[in-house]
Motif scaffolding. Structure first.
Motif, short mmCIF file in Angstrom:
data_model
loop_
_atom_site.label_atom_id
_atom_site.label_comp_id
_atom_site.label_asym_id
_atom_site.label_seq_id
_atom_site.Cartn_x
_atom_site.Cartn_y
_atom_site.Cartn_z
N LEU A 38 80.61 46.59 38.88
CA LEU A 38 80.36 46.90 40.33
C LEU A 38 78.41 47.38 40.18
O LEU A 38 77.41 48.07 39.48
N VAL A 39 78.06 46.16 40.93
CA VAL A 39 76.03 45.41 40.87
C VAL A 39 75.80 46.53 42.44
O VAL A 39 76.40 45.38 42.87
N PRO A 57 69.33 41.87 49.05
CA PRO A 57 69.72 40.36 47.88
C PRO A 57 68.97 39.62 47.68
O PRO A 57 67.57 38.92 48.29
N ASP A 58 69.04 38.89 46.37
CA ASP A 58 68.35 37.96 45.40
C ASP A 58 67.98 39.38 44.47
O ASP A 58 67.73 39.13 43.29
N ASP A 59 68.10 40.51 44.67
CA ASP A 59 67.17 41.38 43.48
C ASP A 59 68.70 41.29 42.29
O ASP A 59 68.57 41.46 40.29
N ALA A 60 69.96 41.29 42.47
CA ALA A 60 71.07 41.31 41.52
C ALA A 60 70.71 40.29 40.90
O ALA A 60 71.02 40.09 39.51
N GLU A 61 70.41 38.80 41.76
CA GLU A 61 70.35 37.70 41.13
C GLU A 61 69.13 37.42 39.95
O GLU A 61 69.20 37.18 38.63
N LEU A 62 68.05 38.74 40.29
CA LEU A 62 66.80 37.88 39.60
C LEU A 62 67.37 38.77 38.44
O LEU A 62 66.42 38.41 37.44
N GLY A 63 67.96 40.21 38.14
CA GLY A 63 67.99 40.98 37.82
C GLY A 63 69.03 40.74 36.30
O GLY A 63 68.49 41.49 35.34
N CYS A 64 70.61 40.12 36.68
CA CYS A 64 71.25 40.39 36.03
C CYS A 64 72.01 39.15 36.28
O CYS A 64 72.93 40.02 35.79
N VAL A 70 77.18 45.26 45.52
CA VAL A 70 76.96 45.56 46.69
C VAL A 70 75.08 45.91 46.99
O VAL A 70 74.73 46.47 46.67
N ASP A 71 74.81 44.92 48.13
CA ASP A 71 73.56 44.95 48.65
C ASP A 71 73.30 45.99 49.37
O ASP A 71 73.90 46.37 50.54
N PHE A 72 72.17 47.18 49.31
CA PHE A 72 71.44 48.42 50.24
C PHE A 72 71.32 47.49 51.34
O PHE A 72 71.14 48.45 52.87
N THR A 73 70.34 46.38 51.85
CA THR A 73 69.63 46.22 53.25
C THR A 73 69.85 44.52 53.46
O THR A 73 70.44 44.39 52.00
N ARG A 74 69.64 44.25 54.10
CA ARG A 74 69.55 43.00 54.41
C ARG A 74 68.20 42.14 54.00
O ARG A 74 68.07 40.78 53.84
N GLY A 75 67.38 43.10 53.50
CA GLY A 75 65.64 42.65 53.11
C GLY A 75 64.94 42.39 54.24
O GLY A 75 64.01 41.29 54.94
N VAL A 111 83.21 39.99 45.02
CA VAL A 111 83.52 40.96 46.09
C VAL A 111 81.80 40.48 46.26
O VAL A 111 81.49 41.09 45.75
N ARG A 112 81.34 40.55 47.34
CA ARG A 112 79.89 41.00 47.72
C ARG A 112 79.59 41.70 49.19
O ARG A 112 80.07 41.23 50.09
N GLU A 113 79.41 42.67 49.46
CA GLU A 113 78.70 43.26 51.04
C GLU A 113 77.58 44.03 50.91
O GLU A 113 76.53 43.87 49.89
#
Length: 238
Positions: free
Chosen positions: A6-7, A12-19, A36-41, A67-69
């Motif tokens: 679970l990432v 949104p895009d932090d996970a793509e950039l980092g891992c 699971v993204d915390f904010t909508r940026g 899944v992505r939330e």
């Protein structure tokens, strides 16, 4: 649904950039991975919360996520407090991951470090049976992941472990480019930011090359850990 990994990502895009390379690699191995993204940026200079929603959906398809939330915390103003910890605990208990990946504990962006601490604290608290949370009206069982690592976005952070993502680097770039409003696009008329210049993509590739070279690979992604990491055999190391 139980996930293997679970990432958590504050934007949104932090996970793509980092891992995203690591995500792609483990999905290719048959693991179930979710974000699971915390904010909508919504405080981002370029684009809107709505465009980020659409871009995250497109990237999720490329990644092949289970899944992505999005928790819709306030971008820039969420806190590492009881209210937010309980929301993260609820996600951990819902998906019961063996491994959690989260933002770095220290970063040039204050949201990243705060999110890293929030996930670290929630992952511990999630294992305490006397903390009660409910999901769809049902009481959740306590759950604590076996491992919590932080992915790296800031170029000054040194990794504790590096994953070989050589076979997935091209697709990693595709997942990042799915966020068209955020990164370099000569056809998109918007103010330039730290991450929207063509040079920024070169830093992503360069950092991945540097991490990869450190382990004898072409491309790699680095992670930090608050605890010592162990292996079953020296032959699992390179």
């Amino acid at each position: 649904m139980k996930l293997d990994i679970l990432v958590f990502a504050v934007h949104p895009d932090d996970a793509e950039l980092g891992c995203s390379g690591t995500i792609l690699k483990h999905i290719a191995e048959g693991k179930k991975v979710g974000i699971v993204d915390f904010t909508r940026g919504e405080l981002g200079t370029r684009g809107t919360a709505e465009t980020r929603d659409a871009e995250a959906l497109e990237s999720s398809k490329i990644l092949g996520l289970s899944v992505r939330e999005n928790l819709k915390f306030r971008d820039g103003f969420f806190k590492n407090d009881e209210q937010h910890q309980l929301e993260v605990i609820r996600m951990i208990r819902r998906y019961r991951p063996e491994i959690i990946l989260s933002n770095a504990l220290h970063d040039r962006h204050p949201d990243h470090g705060r999110a890293g601490d929030l996930v670290n604290d929630a992952a511990f608290l999630s294992g305490l049976i006397k903390i009660e949370t409910k999901d769809n009206g049902e009481t959740q069982d306590a759950w604590r992941p076996n491992l919590n690592l932080q992915y790296i976005q800031d170029r000054y952070i040194q990794p504790d472990i590096i994953i070989d993502i050589t076979d997935f680097m091209d697709t990693k770039i595709e997942t990042i480019k799915a966020f068209k409003t955020q990164f370099y696009d000569p056809e998109f008329d918007a103010p330039e930011t730290y991450i929207s210049s063509p040079e920024f993509f070169e830093t992503i590739i360069g950092r991945s090359r540097e991490f990869g070279k450190s382990i004898g690979a072409t491309f790699g992604e680095g992670f930090t850990s608050r605890k010592l990491l162990g292996v079953n055999s020296l032959f699992n190391l390179r």
